[in-house]
Design a protein around this motif. Structure first.
Motif, PDB file in Angstrom:
ATOM      1  N   TRP A 101       0.903  -1.181   0.148  1.00 18.96           N
ATOM      2  CA  TRP A 101       0.009  -0.054   0.034  1.00 18.96           C
ATOM      3  C   TRP A 101       0.822   1.216   0.062  1.00 18.96           C
ATOM      4  O   TRP A 101       0.337   2.536  -0.266  1.00 18.96           O
ATOM      5  N   MET A 102       2.159   1.179   0.118  1.00 18.14           N
ATOM      6  CA  MET A 102       3.194   2.401   0.132  1.00 18.14           C
ATOM      7  C   MET A 102       3.285   2.510  -1.351  1.00 18.14           C
ATOM      8  O   MET A 102       3.845   1.685  -2.162  1.00 18.14           O
ATOM      9  N   THR A 103       3.631   4.047  -1.540  1.00 20.96           N
ATOM     10  CA  THR A 103       4.177   4.388  -2.691  1.00 20.96           C
ATOM     11  C   THR A 103       5.171   5.504  -2.480  1.00 20.96           C
ATOM     12  O   THR A 103       5.043   6.301  -1.476  1.00 20.96           O
ATOM     13  N   GLY A 104       6.088   5.699  -3.259  1.00 22.47           N
ATOM     14  CA  GLY A 104       7.203   6.756  -2.939  1.00 22.47           C
ATOM     15  C   GLY A 104       8.119   6.884  -4.010  1.00 22.47           C
ATOM     16  O   GLY A 104       8.021   6.270  -4.963  1.00 22.47           O
ATOM     17  N   THR A 105       9.016   7.806  -3.892  1.00 16.99           N
ATOM     18  CA  THR A 105       9.848   8.132  -5.108  1.00 16.99           C
ATOM     19  C   THR A 105      11.135   8.053  -4.455  1.00 16.99           C
ATOM     20  O   THR A 105      11.716   8.532  -3.451  1.00 16.99           O
TER      21      THR A 105
END
Length: 141
Positions: A101-105
């Motif tokens: 469920w985690m999103t990042g750059t």
């Protein structure tokens, strides 16, 4: 001025053999191959543990120590860390990472470094468990 400092008809530096490549070995002693059946002079070779072993030179082997192994490991680790640093600094382009469920750059170099660390942990944790299991069995036996 010539590079040939020997003077006379001697060949230039680096030349091996006669100036004429079609020269006959019968007339040029330098081109003759040694006769394998001819008697060759022999030299005594010292053998360790022989009757005169004190007279021969003794080989002293330097023992391997843990400190020496640690030093070699530190140098190898430093070289690997330098390569990792160069890799991360050359791959700074951001990439989108999604996990559950985690999103990042993250920069792509850092993301690949995290993936490598996760892979190492996936191998090291079960391996450590197996080593501990084998140690327990060895103590019982």
């Amino acid at each position: 001025m010539s590079d040939d400092r020997r003077g006379g008809d001697s060949p230039t530096w680096g030349r091996v053999g006669p100036a004429d490549p079609t020269a006959d070995p019968a007339t040029h002693p330098a081109l003759r191959t040694p006769d394998p059946t001819a008697e060759q002079p022999t030299a005594a070779v010292p053998v360790e543990g022989g009757p005169d072993s004190e007279a021969t030179t003794e080989k002293r082997a330097i023992p391997h120590t843990r400190a020496g192994g640690l030093w070699a490991a530190l140098i190898l680790s430093a070289v690997v860390l330098i390569f990792l640093l160069v890799f991360i600094l050359q791959n700074t382009e951001p990439v989108a990472i999604t996990f559950l469920w985690m999103t990042g750059t993250l920069p792509i170099g850092v993301a690949l470094l995290f993936a490598a660390i996760a892979g190492i942990l996936l191998v090291a944790v079960p391996g450590t468990g197996r080593i501990l299991q084998l140690r327990r069995q060895a103590r019982r036996g």
